[in-house]
Design a protein around this motif. Structure first.
Motif, PDB file in Angstrom:
ATOM      1  N   THR A 180      -0.016   3.244  10.720  1.00 56.54           N
ATOM      2  CA  THR A 180       0.049   1.978  11.448  1.00 56.54           C
ATOM      3  C   THR A 180       1.191   1.113  10.943  1.00 56.54           C
ATOM      4  N   ASN A 181       1.450   1.152   9.647  1.00 59.53           N
ATOM      5  CA  ASN A 181       2.480   0.301   9.042  1.00 59.53           C
ATOM      6  C   ASN A 181       3.814   1.008   8.868  1.00 59.53           C
ATOM      7  N   SER A 182       3.962   2.185   9.479  1.00 61.47           N
ATOM      8  CA  SER A 182       5.171   2.986   9.239  1.00 61.47           C
ATOM      9  C   SER A 182       6.433   2.342   9.794  1.00 61.47           C
ATOM     10  N   GLU A 183       6.295   1.431  10.764  1.00 61.20           N
ATOM     11  CA  GLU A 183       7.476   0.757  11.304  1.00 61.20           C
ATOM     12  C   GLU A 183       7.878  -0.478  10.503  1.00 61.20           C
ATOM     13  N   ARG A 184       7.019  -0.876   9.555  1.00 60.68           N
ATOM     14  CA  ARG A 184       7.302  -2.070   8.761  1.00 60.68           C
ATOM     15  C   ARG A 184       7.973  -1.701   7.443  1.00 60.68           C
ATOM     16  N   LYS A 185       8.724  -2.646   6.885  1.00 53.57           N
ATOM     17  CA  LYS A 185       9.394  -2.434   5.606  1.00 53.57           C
ATOM     18  C   LYS A 185       8.552  -2.955   4.434  1.00 53.57           C
ATOM     19  N   HIS A 186       7.805  -4.014   4.635  1.00 55.72           N
ATOM     20  CA  HIS A 186       7.024  -4.635   3.558  1.00 55.72           C
ATOM     21  C   HIS A 186       5.587  -4.122   3.618  1.00 55.72           C
ATOM     22  N   VAL A 187       5.320  -3.053   2.845  1.00 56.01           N
ATOM     23  CA  VAL A 187       4.042  -2.348   2.948  1.00 56.01           C
ATOM     24  C   VAL A 187       3.316  -2.258   1.605  1.00 56.01           C
ATOM     25  N   VAL A 188       4.053  -2.394   0.507  1.00 58.10           N
ATOM     26  CA  VAL A 188       3.476  -2.136  -0.814  1.00 58.10           C
ATOM     27  C   VAL A 188       2.230  -2.988  -1.066  1.00 58.10           C
ATOM     28  N   HIS A 189       2.300  -4.267  -0.735  1.00 55.53           N
ATOM     29  CA  HIS A 189       1.163  -5.148  -1.008  1.00 55.53           C
ATOM     30  C   HIS A 189      -0.081  -4.700  -0.240  1.00 55.53           C
ATOM     31  N   THR A 190       0.111  -4.107   0.930  1.00 57.40           N
ATOM     32  CA  THR A 190      -1.023  -3.627   1.727  1.00 57.40           C
ATOM     33  C   THR A 190      -1.736  -2.485   1.010  1.00 57.40           C
ATOM     34  N   VAL A 191      -0.958  -1.563   0.437  1.00 64.14           N
ATOM     35  CA  VAL A 191      -1.563  -0.448  -0.299  1.00 64.14           C
ATOM     36  C   VAL A 191      -2.257  -0.953  -1.555  1.00 64.14           C
ATOM     37  N   VAL A 192      -1.662  -1.913  -2.243  1.00 69.40           N
ATOM     38  CA  VAL A 192      -2.266  -2.466  -3.455  1.00 69.40           C
ATOM     39  C   VAL A 192      -3.619  -3.120  -3.134  1.00 69.40           C
ATOM     40  N   PHE A 193      -3.662  -3.931  -2.083  1.00 66.09           N
ATOM     41  CA  PHE A 193      -4.926  -4.569  -1.700  1.00 66.09           C
ATOM     42  C   PHE A 193      -5.932  -3.538  -1.195  1.00 66.09           C
ATOM     43  N   PHE A 194      -5.454  -2.458  -0.600  1.00 67.20           N
ATOM     44  CA  PHE A 194      -6.329  -1.351  -0.199  1.00 67.20           C
ATOM     45  C   PHE A 194      -7.020  -0.778  -1.438  1.00 67.20           C
ATOM     46  N   ILE A 195      -6.255  -0.581  -2.512  1.00 68.32           N
ATOM     47  CA  ILE A 195      -6.850  -0.090  -3.758  1.00 68.32           C
ATOM     48  C   ILE A 195      -7.878  -1.084  -4.286  1.00 68.32           C
ATOM     49  N   PHE A 196      -7.538  -2.364  -4.279  1.00 73.58           N
ATOM     50  CA  PHE A 196      -8.470  -3.391  -4.758  1.00 73.58           C
ATOM     51  C   PHE A 196      -9.801  -3.322  -4.007  1.00 73.58           C
ATOM     52  N   LEU A 197      -9.721  -3.305  -2.667  1.00 74.32           N
ATOM     53  CA  LEU A 197     -10.915  -3.489  -1.846  1.00 74.32           C
ATOM     54  C   LEU A 197     -11.625  -2.194  -1.496  1.00 74.32           C
ATOM     55  N   VAL A 198     -10.885  -1.185  -1.065  1.00 77.62           N
ATOM     56  CA  VAL A 198     -11.510   0.044  -0.582  1.00 77.62           C
ATOM     57  C   VAL A 198     -11.803   1.005  -1.729  1.00 77.62           C
ATOM     58  N   SER A 199     -10.865   1.133  -2.660  1.00 79.90           N
ATOM     59  CA  SER A 199     -11.011   2.109  -3.741  1.00 79.90           C
ATOM     60  C   SER A 199     -11.885   1.603  -4.885  1.00 79.90           C
ATOM     61  N   ASN A 200     -12.269   0.336  -4.855  1.00 74.33           N
ATOM     62  CA  ASN A 200     -13.049  -0.201  -5.967  1.00 74.33           C
ATOM     63  C   ASN A 200     -14.160  -1.149  -5.523  1.00 74.33           C
ATOM     64  N   ILE A 201     -13.834  -2.379  -5.201  1.00 72.85           N
ATOM     65  CA  ILE A 201     -14.841  -3.417  -4.989  1.00 72.85           C
ATOM     66  C   ILE A 201     -15.797  -3.073  -3.847  1.00 72.85           C
ATOM     67  N   GLY A 202     -15.302  -2.368  -2.821  1.00 70.87           N
ATOM     68  CA  GLY A 202     -16.160  -2.001  -1.701  1.00 70.87           C
ATOM     69  C   GLY A 202     -17.283  -1.055  -2.056  1.00 70.87           C
ATOM     70  N   GLY A 203     -17.200  -0.380  -3.194  1.00 69.76           N
ATOM     71  CA  GLY A 203     -18.233   0.589  -3.564  1.00 69.76           C
ATOM     72  C   GLY A 203     -19.376  -0.007  -4.362  1.00 69.76           C
ATOM     73  N   SER A 204     -19.695  -1.282  -4.132  1.00 70.75           N
ATOM     74  CA  SER A 204     -20.645  -2.004  -4.987  1.00 70.75           C
ATOM     75  C   SER A 204     -22.094  -1.933  -4.556  1.00 70.75           C
ATOM     76  N   LYS A 257      13.308  -8.222  13.754  1.00 71.82           N
ATOM     77  CA  LYS A 257      12.862  -8.196  15.145  1.00 71.82           C
ATOM     78  C   LYS A 257      12.854  -6.774  15.687  1.00 71.82           C
ATOM     79  N   ALA A 258      13.810  -5.968  15.237  1.00 64.81           N
ATOM     80  CA  ALA A 258      13.880  -4.576  15.698  1.00 64.81           C
ATOM     81  C   ALA A 258      12.650  -3.793  15.246  1.00 64.81           C
ATOM     82  N   ASP A 259      12.237  -4.005  13.996  1.00 66.55           N
ATOM     83  CA  ASP A 259      11.056  -3.295  13.486  1.00 66.55           C
ATOM     84  C   ASP A 259       9.786  -3.752  14.198  1.00 66.55           C
TER      85      ASP A 259
END
Length: 488
Positions: A180-204, A257-259
């Motif tokens: 979904t984010n393959s057309e965007r350049k600023h993606v790193v923070h999305t993966v980091v928050f994915f780790i925070f929420l999905v890979s850890n806190i969500g398993g509570s 705008k192109a992205d």
């Protein structure tokens, strides 16, 4: 590719069964194996003579942590060297061998056997099954990568994590999120928050979500007790989702705008293929939940039955292999690289951390931990760099020593239930272990797997120290707030 995975897993199961029989013949009780030291922990082994470990025995563990942190960024040569999983195995095996010899010299052979065959092997087989089966599920489509849609991805992933495990949810959704984010350049923070929420806190919320909670379940904590962690998860999850939405809104405005135009043009509805793998994921959940000594008492005495769960998980991998179209995994760009990286590094981590765990268990009371918030932070800090399951067990034992009435047998974790003070401490230990596994890449195995999948998809993830900067800046303030709301 599949043959290599299957050969390795079958080999691990066979070695585990053989070692279980040897372990029993040595006079030690047969442990109920699991990814979480279900019945024993690192202290409940044979009665062989042993000397107290000196503090310098933790140096190989420190070395492997520093290697993970420094080698990928020290220079171009070390970065290139680190990219090869075989080199990671060489490093892990070398440092692990040092700890192996030291532990043998000091009389801790049972700890080695228990850690390698009853902790590491089930750990890798469980992760391998979730990784491989989820890799056969194709979520096709490419919705617009807006801050709202990305936030919904994180919300859905965090909601699923308690029911299919943090590994299952992470591997199921990380590729569609990256697509979904393959057309965007600023993606790193999305993966980091994915780790925070999905890979850890969500398993509570359930024992299936994260290994420490499963450990508590096997030690007598009711299955539904972890539902009581919902307030803590709600506070942490809500804050992180709001922070993420604001962060991603700012990042979205930085896209060209192109992205953005390309992202809109490439948008297609979602569709799901390989649905049969949801059946096999359910099988993994049921195997983890019910193939243990709580439901099959004979497991404690029979080394073959002791690995029945792992045998079932291997069969489920085979079922996924032969009922899924090869094109699904090809579409997902599925490779074994992420699970290999985890397997190679964590064999070194599991062995080199034994002295740290033994010292923590031996000298834990010297830390002066008595208050609820102290249990929360101590468990969390150690869970950031150690396996959070034995850390959970160690601080649970420490709490038992404080709470058990004088002259009584030590309380089990199940006996904490019904005592207000004990339950508050158990909540603190549980939240600390689960939440703070997000503090580092090695705090929880899915963290590394998500990082590896993202890098395979050309996302330049932060280094160990760079990720730590994210967690210190984002997570620690949230954890401090949770301290004052729930544990003071």
């Amino acid at each position: 590719m599949f043959k290599k995975l299957l050969t390795l897993i079958v080999f691990l199961v066979c070695i585990g069964v053989l070692s279980s029989a040897i372990y029993a013949q040595d006079g030690a009780p047969v442990p109920t194996q699991s990814t979480t030291q279900e019945e024993t922990g690192h202290s409940s082994h044979g009665e062989s003579a042993r000397a107290e470990l000196p503090y310098w025995t933790v140096l190989p563990f420190v070395a492997i942590l520093l290697s993970i942190a420094i080698l990928p960024i020290a220079s171009h040569k070390t970065e290139h060297w680190w990219e090869n999983n075989n080199n990671k195995l060489i490093l892990a095996a070398g440092l692990g061998s040092i700890s192996f010899v030291v532990l043998l010299v000091f009389g801790y052979s049972h700890e080695i056997i228990h850690t390698v065959f009853f902790d590491y092997i089930p750990f890798i087989i469980l992760l391998g099954s979730l990784f491989y089966i989820s890799g056969g599920i194709v979520i096709k489509g490419d919705i617009q990568a807006t801050p709202l849609n990305n936030s919904l991805f994180l919300f859905i992933g965090a909601s699923l994590a308690s029911f299919i495990g943090t590994t299952g949810a992470s591997m199921l959704l990380i590729r569609p999120l990256l697509k979904t984010n393959s057309e965007r350049k600023h993606v790193v923070h999305t993966v980091v928050f994915f780790i925070f929420l999905v890979s850890n806190i969500g398993g509570s919320l359930t024992p299936l979500g994260d290994p420490p909670l499963f450990l508590g379940y096997l030690k007598g904590v009711p299955f539904t007790w972890t539902f009581g962690l919902f307030p803590e998860m709600l506070v942490a999850g809500s804050i992180l989702l709001v922070v993420y939405f604001i962060w991603d809104t700012i990042a979205y405005k930085k896209e060209t705008k192109a992205d953005i135009a390309k992202d809109i043009k490439m948008a297609t509805p979602f569709s799901i293929g390989g649905q049969v793998n949801f059946v096999w994921l359910l099988g993994v959940i049921l195997a983890v939940a019910f193939l243990n000594s709580n439901y099959i008492p004979q497991i404690k005495a029979n080394p073959i039955l002791g690995f029945s769960r792992e045998i079932v998980l291997v069969l489920l991998i085979l079922a996924s292999k032969f009922t899924s179209k090869a094109e699904f995994r090809k579409f997902n760009n599925f490779t074994l690289h992420p699970i290999q990286e985890v397997a190679y590094l964590f064999i070194g981590i599991f062995i080199t951390m034994i002295p740290a765990l033994v010292l923590l268990e031996t000298h834990g009371k010297e830390l002066g931990i008595t208050e609820t918030y102290q249990f929360y932070w101590a468990t969390g800090i150690f869970s950031s760099v150690l396996d959070n399951a034995p850390t959970y067990l160690t601080f649970g034992s420490l709490a038992s020593g404080i709470l058990t009435p004088v002259g009584s047998d030590p309380w089990t974790l199940g006996q904490f239930i019904g005592n207000a003070r004990a339950e508050e401490i158990l909540k603190a230990i549980s939240v600390g272990a689960v939440f703070m596994g997000a503090n580092t890449y090695i705090g929880n195995a899915p963290n590394f797997m998500v990082k590896s999948v993202a890098e395979e998809n050309k996302v330049k993830m932060p280094s160990f120290g760079g990720y730590l900067a994210y967690s210190m800046g984002v997570l620690i303030p949230v954890f401090i707030l949770i301290t004052f709301i729930f544990f003071v």
